[in-house]
Design an enzyme around this catalytic site. Structure first.
Site, mmCIF file in Angstrom:
data_model
loop_
_atom_site.group_PDB
_atom_site.id
_atom_site.type_symbol
_atom_site.label_atom_id
_atom_site.label_comp_id
_atom_site.label_asym_id
_atom_site.label_seq_id
_atom_site.Cartn_x
_atom_site.Cartn_y
_atom_site.Cartn_z
ATOM 1 N N ASP A 101 0.842 -1.194 0.000
ATOM 2 C CA ASP A 101 0.000 0.000 0.000
ATOM 3 C C ASP A 101 0.874 1.240 0.000
ATOM 4 O O ASP A 101 1.839 1.312 0.766
ATOM 5 C CB ASP A 101 -0.856 0.012 1.272
ATOM 6 C CG ASP A 101 -2.320 -0.194 0.989
ATOM 7 O OD1 ASP A 101 -2.943 0.744 0.496
ATOM 8 O OD2 ASP A 101 -2.822 -1.299 1.272
ATOM 9 N N ASP A 206 -3.444 4.072 -2.170
ATOM 10 C CA ASP A 206 -4.577 4.330 -1.282
ATOM 11 C C ASP A 206 -5.189 5.707 -1.569
ATOM 12 O O ASP A 206 -4.469 6.687 -1.784
ATOM 13 C CB ASP A 206 -4.057 4.294 0.169
ATOM 14 C CG ASP A 206 -5.159 4.446 1.181
ATOM 15 O OD1 ASP A 206 -6.054 3.592 1.197
ATOM 16 O OD2 ASP A 206 -5.138 5.435 1.949
ATOM 17 N N GLU A 263 -6.895 3.309 -5.799
ATOM 18 C CA GLU A 263 -8.229 3.206 -5.201
ATOM 19 C C GLU A 263 -8.985 4.496 -5.517
ATOM 20 O O GLU A 263 -8.646 5.554 -4.995
ATOM 21 C CB GLU A 263 -8.108 3.029 -3.689
ATOM 22 C CG GLU A 263 -9.451 2.828 -3.036
ATOM 23 C CD GLU A 263 -9.499 3.273 -1.586
ATOM 24 O OE1 GLU A 263 -10.301 2.733 -0.844
ATOM 25 O OE2 GLU A 263 -8.732 4.179 -1.202
ATOM 26 N N HIS A 339 -10.799 -5.116 2.301
ATOM 27 C CA HIS A 339 -10.861 -4.952 3.759
ATOM 28 C C HIS A 339 -11.803 -3.825 4.193
ATOM 29 O O HIS A 339 -11.911 -3.563 5.384
ATOM 30 C CB HIS A 339 -9.442 -4.663 4.276
ATOM 31 C CG HIS A 339 -8.908 -3.374 3.742
ATOM 32 N ND1 HIS A 339 -8.576 -3.202 2.407
ATOM 33 C CD2 HIS A 339 -8.696 -2.168 4.321
ATOM 34 C CE1 HIS A 339 -8.188 -1.956 2.208
ATOM 35 N NE2 HIS A 339 -8.237 -1.314 3.356
ATOM 36 N N ASP A 340 -12.433 -3.152 3.248
ATOM 37 C CA ASP A 340 -13.353 -2.064 3.585
ATOM 38 C C ASP A 340 -14.817 -2.450 3.373
ATOM 39 O O ASP A 340 -15.692 -1.578 3.343
ATOM 40 C CB ASP A 340 -13.054 -0.821 2.715
ATOM 41 C CG ASP A 340 -11.722 -0.190 3.064
ATOM 42 O OD1 ASP A 340 -11.297 -0.298 4.226
ATOM 43 O OD2 ASP A 340 -11.097 0.418 2.167
HETATM 44 C C1 NOJ Z 1 -8.816 3.472 2.014
HETATM 45 C C2 NOJ Z 1 -8.417 2.265 2.783
HETATM 46 O O1 NOJ Z 1 -8.758 1.132 2.040
HETATM 47 C C3 NOJ Z 1 -9.149 2.333 4.101
HETATM 48 O O2 NOJ Z 1 -9.039 1.150 4.832
HETATM 49 C C4 NOJ Z 1 -8.618 3.514 4.863
HETATM 50 O O3 NOJ Z 1 -9.384 3.685 6.040
HETATM 51 C C5 NOJ Z 1 -8.689 4.793 4.046
HETATM 52 N N1 NOJ Z 1 -8.306 4.610 2.666
HETATM 53 C C6 NOJ Z 1 -7.780 5.827 4.615
HETATM 54 O O4 NOJ Z 1 -6.462 5.536 4.296
#
Ligand code: NOJ
Length: 570
Positions: A101, A206, A263, A339-340
């Site tokens: 990341d 990210d 992302e 993971h989100d």
């Molecule tokens: C995206 C990440 O996938 C997430 O887990 C994170 O909380 C936010 N960006 C902030 O970095």
């Protein structure tokens, strides 16, 4: 670069590791780099070519590592730089690559830059972050703008030391870097180069869509009753972001044969995605969008009586849009969740039919064009956690939302826990199920987070013993993607949706030197369909034993999924 130009990242299978929950090698209850090394053979056997490892840099762990206090150090709970080098070496021995990341939008508030920045307005690091004065007049709020933060509340945090606000689109412990400042950009180029020198083969960038800010910060005009407006456009996909990423590409990414995946989910349109990752001019190889993650009613569910239902027509529309509009223009990552998000089976599958619904979902996605990213535990059919009380959650974003919501007169705690429980990011962060021992084979001590509720039955040890397990089905899919007879079609072929208006069946063709037909019944019911104009030459994979070949009257069983090699029926 031509669309067909062979690149390792186009023809590879990726696997995402949430390191904290993957495997603990030193019995402190937290997953670590050496734990990943222990499991490389397992991953290799599954058919994995590269790993995306979530952040393991030094961090106070407010957001489990996305709040970095030193980009050049490994957090001691995850290991050391030596362990990381060893991981790269061990992966290489197995012909696997590591991507990491790259967290560009923010640092932790414990990062030395921020500690300096907040000291006084003349500090050389002041301009590393985004500082603004509060409003002069009382307009119902004091913050410089009315924008909401992704994690609840305002995007601004007041700092009494200098009587100014700093911007933080996530948590107040994660101040946003000021990308207008060329020194910030240069520092972040150095961070990426440092990890490239240690042998990483690429980055998941990210929050890539949020680096730019408008020069003049103005209020959102969204007309609703929210005090802080959830107007993500104010800091998403702005022209400045593209400029910074282009520069990053010129200075860093373009120098190596690496994979970059940004992302941009939630906010970027197809057009913007092509701008980020276009084959001709993009600064990234591909971008994650989230459109397919929201094709059900989990965000509308109010109570236990509301059933979660997939909106298949919506999902098909989203898939069709991305796969046809980006074809030959931009590469796509293929992923169901990360993971989100909540777990796949609890969203689009059926927790009680892990093999059938899990294999159907895998077929539906992984025969499309793009690079697959599997999320840890997906291959086992791991499910959501039954959250019962607020203390069961860990996610900073959820806790922030709770603290804001509970002040409202209409707040109902029980409903909040239920609603958040089914959509929480914490569902994806439960401990990987390795075996049926007390702590699921993850550790010899109590892990930092919950175990999967089915871990005693559904775990790696059992999956490897059962030749009919979901794990082996995934393995078979990846073998097929790499099988020379079909790989050209499966990796580079054109996508054509069939049965567009069918509410139950997802069906598409892939066409290149061969024609491959994918059929997936998304629901727990029988359904008969007719596919015109094709006949079956072969069945490549199917999740039922007794196979089904008559396309004119195809009687699909619950969650049945089949991939056919077909030819035109003249
Ligand atoms: C995206 C990440 O996938 C997430 O887990 C994170 O909380 C936010 N960006 C902030 O970095």
């Amino acid at each position: 670069m031509s669309f067909y130009k062979s690149k390792w990242w186009k023809e590879s299978i990726g696997y995402q590791i949430y390191i904290k929950s993957f495997k603990d090698s030193n019995d402190d209850g937290i997953g670590d780099l050496n734990g990943i090394i222990e499991k490389l053979d397992y991953l290799k056997d599954l058919g994995i070519d590269f790993l995306w490892i979530c952040p393991f840099y030094q961090s106070p762990m407010v957001d489990n590592g996305y709040d970095v206090s030193d980009f050049f150090k490994v957090d001691s709970s995850f290991g050391t730089i030596k362990d990381f080098k060893n991981l790269v070496k061990e992966a290489k021995k197995r012909k696997m690559k590591i991507i990491v990341d790259l967290i560009l939008n923010q640092t932790s508030d414990e990062h030395i830059w921020f500690i300096e920045s907040r000291k006084d307005k003349e500090n050389p690091y002041r301009n590393f972050y985004i500082w603004e004065k509060g409003r002069e007049k009382d307009e119902g709020l004091t913050e410089p703008t009315n924008w909401a933060s992704f994690f609840g509340g305002s995007v601004w945090e007041y700092d009494s030391k200098t009587d100014e606000y700093y911007m933080k689109i996530f948590s107040k412990h994660m101040p946003d870097l000021n990308w207008c400042n060329p020194f910030v950009r240069k520092k972040m180029h150095e961070v990426a180069k440092f990890w490239l020198d240690l042998g990483v083969s690429g980055f998941r960038v990210d929050a890539a869509a949020h680096l730019g800010r408008k020069k003049k910060l103005v209020d959102s005009k969204l007309n609703n009753n929210d005090k802080y407006k959830k107007d993500w456009r104010m800091f998403s996909n702005l022209k400045e972001t593209f400029i910074y990423l282009d520069e990053f590409n010129k200075e860093v990414f373009s120098k190596g044969d690496i994979l970059t995946v940004g992302e941009v989910g939630g906010s970027a349109t197809v057009k913007e995605a092509i701008k980020y990752s276009g084959i001709k001019k993009g600064s990234l190889n591909m971008v994650f969008n989230f459109d397919h993650c929201f094709c059900n009613n989990v965000y509308d569910v109010k109570s236990k009586d509301d059933k979660i239902k997939t909106n298949l027509i919506g999902l098909k529309r989203v898939f069709n849009m991305w796969h046809t509009k980006t074809y030959k223009k931009a590469w796509q990552p293929l992923y169901w969740l990360n993971h989100d998000h909540p777990r796949l089976l609890s969203q689009y599958g059926n927790e009680d039919e892990p093999f059938l619904s899990g294999s159907m979902l895998a077929v539906a996605l992984y025969f499309k064009g793009g690079t697959p990213f599997i999320y840890q535990g997906e291959e086992l059919g791991m499910v959501n956690y039954p959250f019962k009380k607020i203390e069961d959650f860990n996610d900073v974003s959820l806790i922030n939302h709770y603290n804001h919501e509970k002040e409202k007169a209409s707040f109902n705690k029980e409903d909040f826990i239920y609603q958040e429980g089914i959509r929480s990011r914490d569902n994806a962060r439960t401990i990987m199920s390795w075996d049926n021992s007390k702590y699921a084979g993850f550790s010899n001590v109590k892990p930092w987070f919950h175990l999967d509720k089915n871990y005693e039955k559904r775990n790696v040890k059992n999956a490897l013993k059962d030749k009919d397990s979901l794990y082996y089905f995934y393995q078979k899919i990846f073998k097929l993607r790499k099988d020379k007879r079909y790989s050209k079609t499966l990796i580079y072929g054109k996508y054509q949706q069939l049965l567009k208006d069918d509410e139950d069946i997802y069906c598409y063709l892939r066409k290149e030197d061969k024609e491959i037909l994918v059929v997936a019944n998304f629901f727990n019911k029988n359904k008969e369909i007719e596919i015109k104009g094709y006949k079956v030459k072969d069945i490549l994979i199917s999740n039922y034993k007794k196979e089904n070949k008559n396309l004119k009257s195809l009687k699909l069983r619950p969650y049945e999924a089949i991939v056919y090699l077909v030819e035109r029926d003249k």
